[in-house]
Design a protein around this motif. Structure first.
Motif, mmCIF file in Angstrom:
data_model
loop_
_atom_site.group_PDB
_atom_site.id
_atom_site.type_symbol
_atom_site.label_atom_id
_atom_site.label_comp_id
_atom_site.label_asym_id
_atom_site.label_seq_id
_atom_site.Cartn_x
_atom_site.Cartn_y
_atom_site.Cartn_z
ATOM 1 N N LYS A 85 0.852 -1.186 0.000
ATOM 2 C CA LYS A 85 0.000 0.000 0.000
ATOM 3 C C LYS A 85 0.890 1.239 0.000
ATOM 4 O O LYS A 85 2.067 1.174 0.366
ATOM 5 C CB LYS A 85 -0.885 0.044 1.251
ATOM 6 N N SER A 88 0.136 5.432 4.689
ATOM 7 C CA SER A 88 -0.793 6.488 5.099
ATOM 8 C C SER A 88 -0.613 6.886 6.558
ATOM 9 O O SER A 88 -1.239 7.828 7.021
ATOM 10 C CB SER A 88 -2.242 6.033 4.868
ATOM 11 N N THR A 101 -7.967 -1.119 12.108
ATOM 12 C CA THR A 101 -8.077 -0.038 11.134
ATOM 13 C C THR A 101 -8.319 1.308 11.778
ATOM 14 O O THR A 101 -9.202 1.464 12.628
ATOM 15 C CB THR A 101 -9.219 -0.340 10.157
ATOM 16 N N GLU A 104 -10.771 8.103 10.465
ATOM 17 C CA GLU A 104 -10.207 9.263 9.776
ATOM 18 C C GLU A 104 -9.659 10.310 10.731
ATOM 19 O O GLU A 104 -8.869 11.159 10.341
ATOM 20 C CB GLU A 104 -11.266 9.884 8.858
ATOM 21 N N LEU A 109 -2.476 8.957 11.358
ATOM 22 C CA LEU A 109 -2.499 9.215 9.921
ATOM 23 C C LEU A 109 -1.737 10.492 9.581
ATOM 24 O O LEU A 109 -1.829 11.489 10.296
ATOM 25 C CB LEU A 109 -3.935 9.346 9.428
ATOM 26 N N ARG A 114 -4.266 10.616 5.086
ATOM 27 C CA ARG A 114 -5.706 10.762 5.304
ATOM 28 C C ARG A 114 -6.431 10.977 3.974
ATOM 29 O O ARG A 114 -7.506 10.427 3.741
ATOM 30 C CB ARG A 114 -5.967 11.923 6.260
ATOM 31 N N ARG A 117 -6.418 7.645 1.959
ATOM 32 C CA ARG A 117 -7.386 6.679 2.480
ATOM 33 C C ARG A 117 -8.812 7.069 2.134
ATOM 34 O O ARG A 117 -9.625 6.219 1.786
ATOM 35 C CB ARG A 117 -7.246 6.563 3.997
ATOM 36 N N SER A 118 -9.126 8.361 2.252
ATOM 37 C CA SER A 118 -10.500 8.789 1.992
ATOM 38 C C SER A 118 -10.895 8.563 0.544
ATOM 39 O O SER A 118 -12.086 8.427 0.228
ATOM 40 C CB SER A 118 -10.678 10.269 2.366
ATOM 41 N N HIS A 120 -9.321 6.028 -1.262
ATOM 42 C CA HIS A 120 -8.894 4.645 -1.523
ATOM 43 C C HIS A 120 -7.670 4.566 -2.430
ATOM 44 O O HIS A 120 -7.404 3.514 -3.025
ATOM 45 C CB HIS A 120 -10.049 3.819 -2.123
ATOM 46 N N ASP A 122 -4.616 4.740 -1.388
ATOM 47 C CA ASP A 122 -3.540 4.026 -0.708
ATOM 48 C C ASP A 122 -3.467 2.564 -1.140
ATOM 49 O O ASP A 122 -2.433 1.910 -0.991
ATOM 50 C CB ASP A 122 -3.719 4.110 0.815
ATOM 51 N N GLU A 123 -4.551 2.045 -1.712
ATOM 52 C CA GLU A 123 -4.601 0.640 -2.088
ATOM 53 C C GLU A 123 -4.168 0.374 -3.541
ATOM 54 O O GLU A 123 -4.162 -0.775 -3.983
ATOM 55 C CB GLU A 123 -6.009 0.087 -1.846
ATOM 56 N N TYR A 178 -14.827 -1.511 6.808
ATOM 57 C CA TYR A 178 -13.586 -1.952 7.420
ATOM 58 C C TYR A 178 -13.822 -2.234 8.894
ATOM 59 O O TYR A 178 -14.680 -1.609 9.534
ATOM 60 C CB TYR A 178 -12.488 -0.907 7.246
#
Length: 221
Positions: A85, A88, A101, A104, A109, A114, A117-118, A120, A122-123, A178
């Motif tokens: 990833k 984050s 997990t 926010e 973070l 942040r 992640r908000s 997505h 990071d994936e 999550y």
């Protein structure tokens, strides 16, 4: 029905016939799914290469730490692999041991993290996991052994998930989100087992479509 102790001797051999959940997809379907995952992941890695570069630079500039974060997860056949990833969290985020997990407002973070992640983002590096066969686009989210051990103390049916590759997104993620508690993980397990039993190309297509819609409309999951 295939005897689980014959096909998966190191993973689900201890499950009773009552607890065993058979994969709903045929062998041919699984092979085609793997081929499709490989070529789509390769295409996405090429198309999103500029976005990868932007995310990489943004993470590096914030604190000079590594941009890519890897963590050991448990995958198909109960074998460990590294999931990738964009980082984050701050560099010392888990100095006190594994934690579930982050929300926010978690102060672990980073600012860039942040945002990633908000949305997505990071994936994105998990496309590489799909390409090399550690993961699929659709499947149960991979978990750390630390938490799997706790889950299986309460519900050994988790071993059924070792039959298939974990996924970037899942049926359970859409409807359970999550997980930040063991109780949520147990609810997620019920949804993952439902997916395992009923999975098909059509089911995967619906999950992928719903994931896309949720991301476009900013749903947090």
């Amino acid at each position: 029905m295939t005897n689980p102790s014959t096909e998966y001797p190191q993973t689900i051999s201890l499950l009773s016939e009552e607890d065993y959940v058979e994969d709903g997809m045929t062998e041919a379907g699984r092979d085609l799914k793997r081929c499709a995952d490989f070529f789509v992941a390769l295409f996405c890695l090429i198309v999103f290469a500029p976005l990868f570069l932007i995310c990489y630079i943004a993470v590096r500039r914030e604190d000079d730490g590594p941009a890519i974060y890897k963590q050991e997860r448990i995958g198909r056949y109960g074998l460990p692999f590294y999931i990738y990833k964009f980082r984050s969290m701050k560099l010392n985020a888990e100095n006190d041991g594994p934690q579930l997990t982050a929300s926010e407002d978690d102060n672990r973070l980073t600012k860039v993290g942040r945002f990633l992640r908000s949305h997505h983002l990071d994936e994105l590096p998990q496309l590489y996991n799909v390409l090399i066969g550690d993961m699929a686009f659709i499947g149960p989210r991979p978990e750390r052994k630390f938490y799997i051990d706790q889950i299986m103390q309460r519900d050994p049916r988790y071993q059924n998930l070792y039959q298939i590759r974990p996924g970037v997104t899942s049926y359970a993620t859409l409807y359970n989100g999550y997980c930040d508690t063991i109780e949520k993980m147990l609810r997620r397990l019920d949804l993952d087992l439902y997916y395992l039993k009923h999975r098909s190309w059509w089911f995967d297509a619906k999950i992928l479509f719903m994931t896309f819609i949720n991301i476009v409309f900013g749903k947090k999951f």
